[in-house]
Design a protein around this motif. Structure first.
Motif, short mmCIF file in Angstrom:
data_model
loop_
_atom_site.label_atom_id
_atom_site.label_comp_id
_atom_site.label_asym_id
_atom_site.label_seq_id
_atom_site.Cartn_x
_atom_site.Cartn_y
_atom_site.Cartn_z
N VAL A 118 0.84 -1.21 0.00
CA VAL A 118 0.00 0.00 0.00
C VAL A 118 0.88 1.25 0.00
N LEU A 119 0.34 2.33 -0.55
CA LEU A 119 1.03 3.61 -0.47
C LEU A 119 1.06 4.10 0.97
N GLY B 23 -6.44 1.25 -1.05
CA GLY B 23 -5.09 1.02 -0.50
C GLY B 23 -5.13 0.63 0.97
N SER B 24 -4.46 1.41 1.80
CA SER B 24 -4.43 1.14 3.24
C SER B 24 -5.77 1.37 3.92
N ASP C 199 -10.52 -1.95 -4.33
CA ASP C 199 -9.13 -1.96 -4.78
C ASP C 199 -8.93 -3.23 -5.60
N SER D 68 -6.12 -4.83 -5.52
CA SER D 68 -5.12 -5.62 -4.80
C SER D 68 -5.70 -6.26 -3.56
N ALA E 215 -3.63 -5.21 -0.54
CA ALA E 215 -3.99 -3.89 -0.02
C ALA E 215 -5.27 -3.98 0.80
N GLU F 83 7.51 1.75 -2.77
CA GLU F 83 6.05 1.84 -2.77
C GLU F 83 5.50 1.15 -4.01
N ALA G 68 0.00 1.27 -7.60
CA ALA G 68 -0.77 2.37 -7.02
C ALA G 68 -0.21 3.74 -7.38
#
Length: 288
Positions: free
Chosen positions: A91-92, A127-128, A148, A150, A153, A211, A215
């Protein structure tokens, strides 16, 4: 070993890579995380020592920092909107400008008296989960969704929702192929990939090497790809009068604004971040 000696080692090993202020920040962040010590500990007790067992994670963190691995990934967490979030390489790392975007959303919702309403909100590319979790925390009446592509993620986002005891409906989904039976939303928010590959070389190693590229980056010949796909999604899934909030590439601010104009959005507003760059955009879907 004395803690002051370890701090000196951090500087001797890292000052060639980072600024002295950054190294201080890393050191104090690490001792707070692993030892529970506040940053003023050396002022109160300059001779404080730690055991060999306590030293180990500090030197492991130092080794990661020498490789320019982000401190947030080393510690497995970061602070965002006065909350702590789990993060890892899938994740970013949440940025200050994303906090500014969130504050904009919350200010608008509360100014319009909608904070007690049963809003439907979706975070595209969650993401997160930092955006979705904060919105669910601040707007407890709202139904908040996060999508997402992912699964890794989404696992992190689920951890963060659990950590902060909020309900966020998380779905593994590509914005380019969203099912037709999704609910209509009052607010769509997204911080999609927007960094062109041509910009990669100017980025710091801790970002471009660690990172998730998925993303971050988009092709140079279609840098607004994800914004276009989200706008396609708004056609059937954003209510008339609904709000759209984007984090954007500062170098493509006008192009992104023009894209929304082409889709007949109204009240389009670009907003600068605290560094004076256009990084946020808001628009309203027409009612007819």
């Amino acid at each position: 070993m004395q803690l002051k000696q370890i701090k000196d080692i951090f500087h001797s090993e890292l000052d060639a890579i980072y600024t002295k202020e950054e190294v201080d920040h890393f050191f104090y962040w690490v001792i707070e995380h692993y030892l529970g010590l506040e940053r003023f500990v050396l002022v109160l007790n300059p001779l404080v020592s730690v055991s060999r067992e306590e030293e180990q994670p500090l030197f492991e963190a130092l080794a990661g920092l020498k490789q320019e691995k982000p401190i947030q990934y080393i510690l497995g967490s970061t602070h965002f909107m006065d909350m702590e979030f789990a993060v890892n390489g899938s994740v970013l790392i949440p940025r200050p400008e994303t906090e500014e975007l969130l504050r904009w959303i919350l200010e608008d919702v509360k100014a319009d008296g909608l904070d007690g309403e049963d809003l439907n909100i979706i975070d595209v590319g969650t993401g997160s989960g930092c955006i979705a979790v904060v919105l669910a925390k601040e707007l407890p009446q709202a139904a908040v969704y996060g999508i997402d592509v992912s699964s890794e993620a989404l696992s992190v986002a689920g951890q963060n929702a659990g950590r902060h005891e909020v309900k966020v409906s998380l779905m593994e989904m590509d914005i380019a192929s969203v099912p037709d039976d999704l609910v209509q939303f009052d607010i769509i928010v997204s911080n999609p990939p927007y960094v062109r590959y041509s910009e990669k070389e100017s980025m710091r190693k801790n970002v471009k090497d660690y990172e998730p590229a998925l993303a971050l980056f988009v092709k140079d010949d279609d840098p607004l790809y994800f914004y276009k796909k989200i706008l396609d999604f708004t056609r059937d899934n954003l209510k008339p009068g609904g709000r759209l909030y984007f984090e954007i590439n500062q170098y493509l601010a006008e192009e992104t604004k023009q894209l929304l104009q082409q889709h007949n959005f109204s009240e389009i507003e670009l907003r600068k971040d605290s560094f004076g760059n256009y990084r946020m955009l808001k628009a309203i879907k027409p009612r007819n």
